[in-house]
Design an enzyme around this catalytic site. Structure first.
Site, PDB file in Angstrom:
ATOM      1  N   GLY A   1       0.821  -1.217   0.000  1.00 57.37           N
ATOM      2  CA  GLY A   1       0.000   0.000   0.000  1.00 57.37           C
ATOM      3  C   GLY A   1       0.849   1.257   0.000  1.00 57.37           C
ATOM      4  CG  LEU A   2      -0.663   4.758  -2.167  1.00 58.12           C
ATOM      5  CD1 LEU A   2      -1.796   5.786  -2.303  1.00 58.12           C
ATOM      6  CD2 LEU A   2       0.467   5.073  -3.147  1.00 58.12           C
ATOM      7  CB  SER A   3       4.004   6.494   1.961  1.00 61.26           C
ATOM      8  OG  SER A   3       4.483   7.075   3.148  1.00 61.26           O
ATOM      9  N   GLY A   4       1.566   5.816   4.247  1.00 62.41           N
ATOM     10  CA  GLY A   4       0.472   6.406   5.016  1.00 62.41           C
ATOM     11  C   GLY A   4      -0.849   5.672   4.909  1.00 62.41           C
ATOM     12  CB  SER A   5      -2.059   2.860   2.860  1.00 62.04           C
ATOM     13  OG  SER A   5      -1.004   1.942   3.029  1.00 62.04           O
ATOM     14  N   GLY A   6      -1.500   2.752   6.138  1.00 59.43           N
ATOM     15  CA  GLY A   6      -1.773   2.040   7.394  1.00 59.43           C
ATOM     16  C   GLY A   6      -1.024   0.724   7.535  1.00 59.43           C
ATOM     17  CE  LYS A   7       3.434   0.226   3.299  1.00 56.22           C
ATOM     18  NZ  LYS A   7       3.004   1.641   3.113  1.00 56.22           N
ATOM     19  CB  SER A   8       3.940   0.898   9.882  1.00 53.31           C
ATOM     20  OG  SER A   8       4.699   1.094   8.725  1.00 53.31           O
TER      21      SER A   8
ATOM     22  CB  SER B   1       5.114  -4.331  -2.495  1.00 47.47           C
ATOM     23  OG  SER B   1       5.432  -4.576  -1.154  1.00 47.47           O
TER      24      SER B   1
END
Ligand SMILES: Nc1ncnc2c1ncn2[C@@H]1O[C@H](COP(=O)(O)OS(=O)(=O)O)[C@@H](OP(=O)(O)O)[C@H]1O
Ligand SMILES: Nc1ncnc2c1ncn2[C@@H]1O[C@H](COP(=O)(O)OP(=O)(O)O)[C@@H](O)[C@H]1O
Length: 202
Positions: free
Chosen positions: A33-40, A107
């Site tokens: 997902g995009l930076s800031g999408s909530g992955k981390s 990714s």
């Protein structure tokens, strides 16, 4: 390309032996997902929730990997490909040790994700698309990177002047612009827990 190497293969102490010891099935959960999408945020939450349920886990997050094993890589197409190659190879080591391995990396292209899937093996690769539109991520701007990128201070920024191809057939999609953290985490747990639950054979 490596030549004249002879990897050892131990048919006695297998991944299955380690899974039995840990009483869990191993898997790689690959969050895209995009930076800031909530992955981390979701990767950390998933790891903690699984740990509290008695699972042995390993979190591999893009920013962390880029502080160590990938610290010589930037954000060109070639460097992102190498970043994902090393990250997937690292994930495979943890997978083969029987761990529930959670990877959170942008990714950004189908090519990159296919490479990760091929390295890890399709059966053990569970792709989760953490989906929030560019505008929402830019509004959140958790690390101030969108502001910098929109001001031209960061080049090759994903979704702006570097590509982000949406996953077409992820195993799971989480819309973090439409549901809150608790709902998102529960969806992840509902999908992952049955896949890692140990059931003794025979
Ligand atoms: N140009 C550019 N584009 C995107 N992201 C950038 C960039 N520069 C720095 N960052 C920071 O790097 C984190 C993304 O690293 P990844 O390894 O996940 O990226 S990739 O999968 O190789 O595309 C990303 O972390 P997340 O916000 O967690 O995605 C950012 O903190
Ligand atoms: N459903 C949700 N799941 C995860 N994060 C969410 C959700 N809704 C809003 N957010 C917020 O979005 C931001 C995501 O940031 P982060 O996890 O660092 O993203 P990434 O790792 O993809 O760059 C956080 O501020 C988080 O609180």
């Amino acid at each position: 390309m490596a030549e004249n190497i002879h990897p050892i293969f131990d048919s006695t102490l297998t991944r299955a032996s380690k899974e039995e010891l840990l009483r869990q099935r191993a898997i790689v959960v690959w969050m895209v997902g995009l930076s800031g999408s909530g992955k981390s945020t979701l990767a950390k939450g998933l790891e903690l929730a699984l740990h509290q349920r008695g699972h042995l886990t390993q979190l591999l997050d893009g920013d962390n990997l880029r502080s160590g094993i990938n610290n010589n890589l930037g954000f060109s197409d070639a460097d992102r490909l190498e970043n994902i190659r090393r990250s997937a190879e690292t994930a495979k080591l943890f997978l083969n040790a029987g761990l529930v391995t959670i990877c959170s990396l942008i990714s950004p292209t189908a090519e990159i994700r296919n490479m990760a899937k091929n390295i890890i093996g399709e059966a053990d690769f569970y792709e989760v698309y953490i989906n929030a539109p560019f505008e929402v991520c830019a509004q959140r701007d958790v690390k101030g990177l969108y502001k910098k990128a929109l001001n031209g201070e960061i080049k090759n920024f994903t979704g702006l002047d570097a590509p982000f191809e949406e996953p077409q057939n992820p195993d799971l999609e989480i819309r973090t612009d439409q549901e809150d953290y608790a709902v998102s985490l529960q969806k992840l747990l509902d999908a992952i827990v049955p896949r890692i639950t140990f059931a003794a054979l025979g």
